[in-house]
Enzyme design. Structure first.
Site, PDB file in Angstrom:
ATOM      1  CG  MET B  11     -11.862   8.676 -11.852  1.00 63.84           C
ATOM      2  SD  MET B  11     -10.882   7.007 -11.896  1.00 63.84           S
ATOM      3  CE  MET B  11     -11.699   6.196 -13.300  1.00 63.84           C
ATOM      4  N   GLY B  12     -16.442  10.194 -11.267  1.00 62.80           N
ATOM      5  CA  GLY B  12     -17.657  10.169 -10.206  1.00 62.80           C
ATOM      6  C   GLY B  12     -18.364  11.891 -10.696  1.00 62.80           C
ATOM      7  CE  LYS B 207     -16.930   9.001   7.656  1.00 63.30           C
ATOM      8  NZ  LYS B 207     -18.236   9.513   7.877  1.00 63.30           N
TER       9      LYS B 207
END
Lengths: 432, 432
Positions: B11-12, B207
């Site tokens: 996907m992408g 992150k």
């Protein structure tokens, strides 16, 4: 597996063994949360049961008979931290044949007999893990095998021996001689009474054989590693390295050039801007270059009681998780690429050379002609007066040259009457 | 599993997606050797099927309908690299509910909804792996979870945003302003047209929430991270940092102080001898301190097509190995420690402060008295003439002080009539 308790047999209660006991005892709760089991050290093999220890262990757990571990029906996992080769090989083999999983910190064993032992483990459906065997607290084996599973690693450069890195760092910082720093390192416990294996590069070579096998997925053996040690490195060499923009390090360099490998360990001049150049003291670091990932580096303590024990016990956690999933012995990928090793003619690198010559017209021309005759071009040439002007000192850094060609030039140079002494030569890291 | 072929839905097909296609296509043989299967990309979700691509893909594999992947009966693994939050969350959830394993590179998604999605994955017996979400090519998640399974991690300091590290490195090397370097970074493609998420520290904060969760085994959320960005950093601040022996870096600092955590992202002065100080440009690095292992650091490219794709495809290899062993979804250990977060009074750090004051007798005494009144002791004090002698510039580095106390000192200082301007204040890394 519906076991509530996993029993461990620990072979060896030296530095690393002591750390393993401390970690397992101290982190019971965390280990239980991660594995779903209690982990208990059931028996510990020692040479002298009466010896005083830095860690408190119930005396009934100590034994001087390896059979008490290897044939103990309730022991599931054997941790081998006795070191050495022959006894360790026998014990690890026997443990695997008795269907016990093995965790080892033994680089000598794995460098010499790793492929054979991993094969036995796989046949027995057992895990044989050895993260602690290279670069102590740095999880480099896991990184190469799993983290870079999708990439093609083309280069590994490792500072994988803390003793020699300590010695070279000190020499560089203080301008001291090898002999003086070695003595100091021995007094501090950073070097063994017999330092040969470290100083001659053999310890690093064993680790590079292990890393090369994993990185290139070829069955690299110790004989494939070209080794030179640091005992002839002088403060003058280190001084010249600095002037030219390098640090002197004992590194292992493993390269895969389109399927043909070249693995060596030698004192090497590393460019000051390279991430390895600032790794000092007893620290280790492994630089990995992958085609897709590019430049990476992994840094940490290379030895010591607790750092090494961290790697051993993390492997133990892995074994216990695999036991719960019923997948022990099924995770390893044996080396599958055919091994091809470069010959001396195929091995290319940059070199540093320092020599004393007669201070006479035409000497430099003679020397540079020798290089030209072997098709080796020069990156840097420096000539300074030496010995009160009676001689000249010449320092040369070549462009990339075959090892064979460079060695022939040095050999022929020694026969020129104008060359009084070839003082030193080193590999220089970096491309043209 | 006796499958010969594992089918992947991608996907992408942006930067990372393109890298994933290249790696899977280019490394077929290696992937087969490691997993025992052929790995085939079956369908690729794109927005515009007609768009020209940097990688050649058979047009029948492209689709603009997510259902073609999420409901494809032969697709075993979904790779999500579309980015963003809401659509990605819907797709990943649906993939898991349809019993497809998921590999994602999406830090935003994992920072905000990771715990929820990992829970769904576990219930469905599916893997959900996300190594690529933090520090691109550096396998830091694997290292924290497995490599240090046996240790107690007490500190993680990360340079985890390449854009801001590039900007601060350039400012440091060239003495340039933030605005000038940002513009240059945008032209080079190192910064987005709207750079807010990077420059304000939000990307790094996401992150750090992921790393904090793994390192401390607590359910850290984005709200637990105290964030400040780099847009107000000036060349003068960087110059003072250097004079005092520091480099200015945007770092995330996560600390576990005996069960109470403190996680923040801010421009910070890092001692020049710290391993993070020499991490420059778009590189990332994560420094990890464990009670047993001590100091370690992991360095590599933080972004980019192939480095990030390496992490994605290594996760894919892991998923496929788990499929063969029948153990998907059983490897994760959910955070099991109760989360406690420090208050501003409990958060201690060293601070740098720079201010302009009236050049009058007794000013420095007034200022240092303010610190003393709040029980904050000072490590360094420097006063120099400023503004042609009409003012003085004062630079102070404190010893460890509570964030709360330091902020109150600054507030009260601003009310002194001798203080013309508090120019800047920064956290300083390092203990007393």
């Amino acid at each position: 597996m519906d076991k509530q308790t996993v029993k461990v047999g620990l072979m060896g209660l030296g530095t690393v063994g002591t750390g393993v006991v401390r970690l397992i005892e101290g982190h019971q709760e965390d280990l239980r949360k991660q594995t779903g089991c209690n982990i208990v050290i059931e028996k510990i093999l020692v040479q002298d049961k009466g010896k005083e220890r830095n860690v408190s262990v119930p005396p009934e757990k100590l034994t001087d008979n390896p059979r008490d571990i290897l044939h103990h029906k309730d022991i599931d996992v054997v941790i081998e931290v006795i070191g050495g080769i022959e006894a360790a090989r026998t014990y690890v083999t026997e443990a695997l044949l008795n269907e016990k999983h093995v965790v080892t910190a033994n680089k000598d064993l794995m460098a010499l007999h790793g492929v054979e032992l991993l094969h036995v483990a796989e046949e027995q459906g057992c895990d044989l893990l050895y993260e602690a065997s290279v670069a102590g607290g740095i999880p480099i084996i896991r990184t190469l095998v799993e983290g870079f599973a999708s990439d093609r690693i083309t280069k590994v450069v490792g500072i994988v021996n803390g003793t020699t890195n300590y010695i070279l760092s000190k020499m560089s910082q203080e301008g001291a001689t090898f002999a003086a720093v070695l003595k100091e390192a021995q007094q501090l416990g950073y070097a063994e009474a017999d330092p040969t294996a470290d100083v001659a590069g053999l310890d690093a070579a064993r680790k590079m054989a292990i890393l090369g096998t994993l990185a290139f997925r070829m069955n690299v053996s110790l004989e494939d590693v070209d080794v030179a040690g640091i005992s002839s490195v002088t403060p003058e060499d280190i001084e010249y390295a600095k002037q030219l923009g390098y640090e002197m390090k004992l590194v292992g360099i493993a390269e895969d050039d389109d399927g043909t490998i070249d693995i060596s360990v030698q004192p090497t001049m590393i460019p000051q801007e390279h991430p390895l150049a600032s790794v000092n003291g007893v620290f280790n670091a492994v630089y990995v270059y992958g085609e897709a990932v590019g430049e990476t580096m992994f840094y940490g303590p290379g030895a010591g009681e607790l750092p090494t024990a961290t790697a051993v016990v993390s492997d133990l956690v892995n074994v216990v998780k695999n036991m719960r999933l019923g997948v022990n012995g099924r995770g390893t990928v044996a080396p599958y690429r055919e091994k091809r090793v470069k010959t001396a003619e195929q091995r290319y690198a940059k070199y540093f050379l320092r020599l004393h010559v007669a201070d006479r017209a035409g000497v430099l021309a003679k020397i540079t002609q020798l290089f030209a005759a072997h098709d080796i071009s020069l990156e840097k040439v420096l000539q300074v007066p030496h010995n009160g002007g009676h001689e000249a000192e010449i320092v040369i850094v070549t462009h990339s040259a075959s090892k064979d060609g460079f060695e022939r030039v040095v050999e022929q140079m020694q026969q020129l009457d104008v060359v009084h002494d070839v003082k030193s030569s080193y590999r220089v890291e970096g491309s043209d």
